[in-house]
Motif scaffolding. Structure first.
Motif, PDB file in Angstrom:
ATOM      1  N   ALA A 268       0.833  -1.213   0.000  1.00 55.62           N
ATOM      2  CA  ALA A 268       0.000   0.000   0.000  1.00 55.62           C
ATOM      3  C   ALA A 268       0.865   1.259   0.000  1.00 55.62           C
ATOM      4  O   ALA A 268       0.598   2.216  -0.740  1.00 55.62           O
ATOM      5  CB  ALA A 268      -0.907  -0.008   1.231  1.00 55.62           C
ATOM      6  N   ILE A 269       1.930   1.251   0.782  1.00 55.47           N
ATOM      7  CA  ILE A 269       2.762   2.454   0.915  1.00 55.47           C
ATOM      8  C   ILE A 269       3.534   2.717  -0.378  1.00 55.47           C
ATOM      9  O   ILE A 269       3.633   3.862  -0.827  1.00 55.47           O
ATOM     10  CB  ILE A 269       3.707   2.327   2.138  1.00 55.47           C
ATOM     11  N   VAL A 270       4.061   1.660  -0.994  1.00 49.12           N
ATOM     12  CA  VAL A 270       4.803   1.855  -2.260  1.00 49.12           C
ATOM     13  C   VAL A 270       3.871   2.438  -3.324  1.00 49.12           C
ATOM     14  O   VAL A 270       4.211   3.401  -4.019  1.00 49.12           O
ATOM     15  CB  VAL A 270       5.467   0.533  -2.722  1.00 49.12           C
ATOM     16  N   GLY A 271       2.655   1.909  -3.427  1.00 50.97           N
ATOM     17  CA  GLY A 271       1.688   2.432  -4.408  1.00 50.97           C
ATOM     18  C   GLY A 271       1.318   3.873  -4.115  1.00 50.97           C
ATOM     19  O   GLY A 271       1.243   4.709  -5.024  1.00 50.97           O
ATOM     20  N   ALA A 272       1.114   4.177  -2.824  1.00 51.93           N
ATOM     21  CA  ALA A 272       0.626   5.516  -2.452  1.00 51.93           C
ATOM     22  C   ALA A 272       1.738   6.564  -2.460  1.00 51.93           C
ATOM     23  O   ALA A 272       1.475   7.756  -2.618  1.00 51.93           O
ATOM     24  CB  ALA A 272      -0.025   5.452  -1.076  1.00 51.93           C
ATOM     25  N   GLY A 275       3.037   6.114  -6.774  1.00 53.64           N
ATOM     26  CA  GLY A 275       2.035   6.190  -7.844  1.00 53.64           C
ATOM     27  C   GLY A 275       1.916   7.634  -8.301  1.00 53.64           C
ATOM     28  O   GLY A 275       2.060   8.571  -7.484  1.00 53.64           O
ATOM     29  N   SER A 276       1.734   7.838  -9.605  1.00 55.84           N
ATOM     30  CA  SER A 276       1.642   9.186 -10.178  1.00 55.84           C
ATOM     31  C   SER A 276       2.886  10.014  -9.817  1.00 55.84           C
ATOM     32  O   SER A 276       2.808  11.242  -9.708  1.00 55.84           O
ATOM     33  CB  SER A 276       0.371   9.892  -9.722  1.00 55.84           C
ATOM     34  N   MET A 321       5.238   3.957 -13.046  1.00 56.86           N
ATOM     35  CA  MET A 321       5.455   5.343 -12.602  1.00 56.86           C
ATOM     36  C   MET A 321       6.008   6.147 -13.780  1.00 56.86           C
ATOM     37  O   MET A 321       6.993   5.742 -14.399  1.00 56.86           O
ATOM     38  CB  MET A 321       6.438   5.366 -11.427  1.00 56.86           C
ATOM     39  N   GLY A 322       5.372   7.273 -14.071  1.00 59.06           N
ATOM     40  CA  GLY A 322       5.786   8.122 -15.190  1.00 59.06           C
ATOM     41  C   GLY A 322       6.734   9.228 -14.742  1.00 59.06           C
ATOM     42  O   GLY A 322       7.248   9.212 -13.618  1.00 59.06           O
TER      43      GLY A 322
END
Ligand code: NAD
Length: 497
Positions: A268-272, A275-276, A321-322
């Motif tokens: 969850a933390i890596v995504g949050a 992310g973006s 990730m962009g």
């Protein structure tokens, strides 16, 4: 091919004249187009178009307005991939992330399709003998929305559908960094049946914002962006007699308790956090670990996940990730990492030298992780708005709560735990507007309301949901009596005695 983005006023695109700014493709680093900058006459024309349209639109029944919004929702769904591509092209985020953000905007349109019900007033019979009282909510007039670069479709969709469903007309000033989406939204609303002038889009930067904030015919301003600008917009618009809601920056903490499922928490933390590329106002930028063991175990799980993170062009389906939005922003984020090193934080993962293969000139930065960050450091206190996660180690739950409550921002926060009592105490005591329990990015759904506390928001009323209806309407209360016999002149305050 280079393109130009202009204004949309009274249902028409306005040819580009005068000053322009460059629009970039963040993945390649190349200039991809130009955006017009509104001058006073463009602003005056847009506000005048909205003011003229207000008379008929506010007199259109809520059910008919809802039908236009229902058509709009269906058109948005039909064009969701096209809108997502526009987001990715100018913002850089991945297509799946962009698509998700457009969908969250469509959810608000879906909510306001129920506007006849949302606008229902209240009625009290017999407030005095043969006297009744009722309350209704009426539109304000011309409303303005000023939006940030990070959600070029979703945040405008938080604002204008709600405003126009309530009977207002609207002037949108999107971010000059990714202006194309707003024009496409306006064209689709027109196609859905909205009369010309109901939604107008003006392009520009600070100068355009200032003209709107001071315009005599503007009644309300919704703003989303960074805290210094939010505070400025709030104070300026308030002093010019507008109703204002101004949303600012964030530093969102998540607390990781010793009993948390660390595999889930790390996912969850890596995504949050990344992310973006961390360019979300609800991104997690600080993980507060309870005890050293939790910190060590969490880092052990974050590192391999970051190693596997696919960074590249948002258009590539495998990318997770962009890039960052501009070169200036890329440099700002890098300089914060330099600062963190100087301040004495431990740089566990350094993304400063990352280069995306085939996109060497793009505005990329790799995911970065700091450990042993202290509350007095600037990398802790300030919003970085990039893929940089800080770990702050504290001894216990109360220290974590105190840390979060003392931070100047209060947008979002989360706790990872298996302990219901800790979760409840956290949700109850934390001084933050949006709270997640085992949910890293607790963005409220369309029928609840979005908004932070402390210096993440200036004003009183949150966005969308019922608070949105409240913001875009004013309350009128009518007390009526149909006289049969006059009781003569009364000079004292009417009471029941
Ligand atoms: P920004 O404040 O630079 O710009 C936001 C808008 O204000 C843009 O339309 C811009 O043209 C205009 N603007 C910029 N400088 C101005 C000035 N000096 N005077 C008047 N207007 C000005 O923000 P951004 O970089 O586009 O967006 C990122 C920021 O937005 C981050 O701080 C992020 O946390 C915040 N944000 C907050 C929320 C929220 O709901 N709280 C949501 C998304 C983004």
């Amino acid at each position: 091919m280079s393109y130009q983005v202009s204004h949309f006023i009274h249902g028409q695109l306005i040819p580009v004249t005068g000053k322009t700014l460059e629009i970039y493709n963040p993945a390649t680093g190349e200039v991809s187009g130009q955006v017009a900058l509104a001058d006073q006459s463009i602003i005056d024309n847009a506000v005048a178009a909205a003011k003229t349209a207000f008379t008929a639109w506010s007199g259109t029944t809520p059910l008919r307005r809802a039908r236009v919004l229902f058509n709009f929702k269906m058109l948005l769904e039909k064009h969701i991939d096209e809108l997502a591509q526009l987001v990715t092209k100018e913002h850089g985020k991945t297509l799946s992330d962009a698509r998700g953000s457009v969908q969250r905007g469509i959810d608000v349109v879906e909510f306001v399709c129920g506007v006849p019900n949302l606008l229902k007033g209240s009625y009290s019979e017999d407030v005095a003998t043969e006297m009744d009282s009722y309350s209704v909510r009426q539109p304000l007039g011309v409303c303005v929305g000023i939006t940030p670069f990070n959600f070029p479709a979703m945040i405008p969709l938080w604002m204008f559908p709600m405003a126009i469903a309530c009977g207002n007309t609207f002037v949108l000033k999107p971010s000059e960094k990714d202006p194309s989406c707003s024009i496409r939204l306006a064209q689709l609303l027109k196609e859905a049946g909205a009369p010309d002038g109901v939604l107008n889009v003006v392009q520009g930067d600070k100068a355009a914002v200032d003209m709107l904030l001071k315009h005599h015919d503007v009644k309300a301003v919704s703003f989303v962006g960074s805290t210094p600008v939010a505070e400025y917009v709030y104070n300026t618009a308030i002093s010019h007699g507008k109703r204002v809601q101004a949303f600012g920056g964030a530093k969102n903490h998540c607390v990781v308790m010793p009993d948390a499922d660390l595999e889930q928490a790390a996912d969850a933390i890596v995504g949050a956090a990344y992310g973006s590329a961390g360019e979300r106002c609800m991104a997690i930028s600080v993980a507060v670990t309870i005890g050293d063991k939790v910190a060590d175990e969490l880092i052990k799980r974050i590192k391999p996940r970051v190693d596997k993170l696919v960074v590249g062009s948002g258009k590539d389906k495998t990318t997770e990730m962009g890039p960052l939005v501009t070169k200036a922003h890329q440099e700002k984020v890098k300089s914060y990492i330099d600062l963190g090193v100087k301040e004495g934080a431990e740089l566990v993962i350094d993304g400063r030298d990352f280069k995306a293969k085939g996109f060497e000139k793009g505005f990329f930065i790799g995911a970065s992780l700091f450990d042993k960050v202290k509350p007095e450091m600037r990398i802790y206190k300030e919003e970085i708005f990039g893929p940089v996660l800080s770990i702050v180690r504290v001894p216990d739950f109360n220290s974590a709560l105190k840390l979060i409550n003392e931070h100047e921002f209060g947008n979002g926060t989360a706790i990872f735990t298996g302990d219901g009592n800790a979760a409840r105490t956290f949700a109850n005591k934390v001084q933050v507007g949006m709270v997640g329990v085992n949910i890293p990015i607790p963005v409220p759904v369309a029928y609840h309301s979005f908004g932070g506390w402390k210096r993440s928001m200036f004003g009183d009323i949150h966005m969308h949901g019922m608070e949105g209806v409240q913001f875009y309407t004013k309350l009128k209360t009518i007390t009526q009596k149909w006289l049969k016999d006059s009781k003569g002149t009364e000079f004292s305050m009417p009471t029941h005695h």
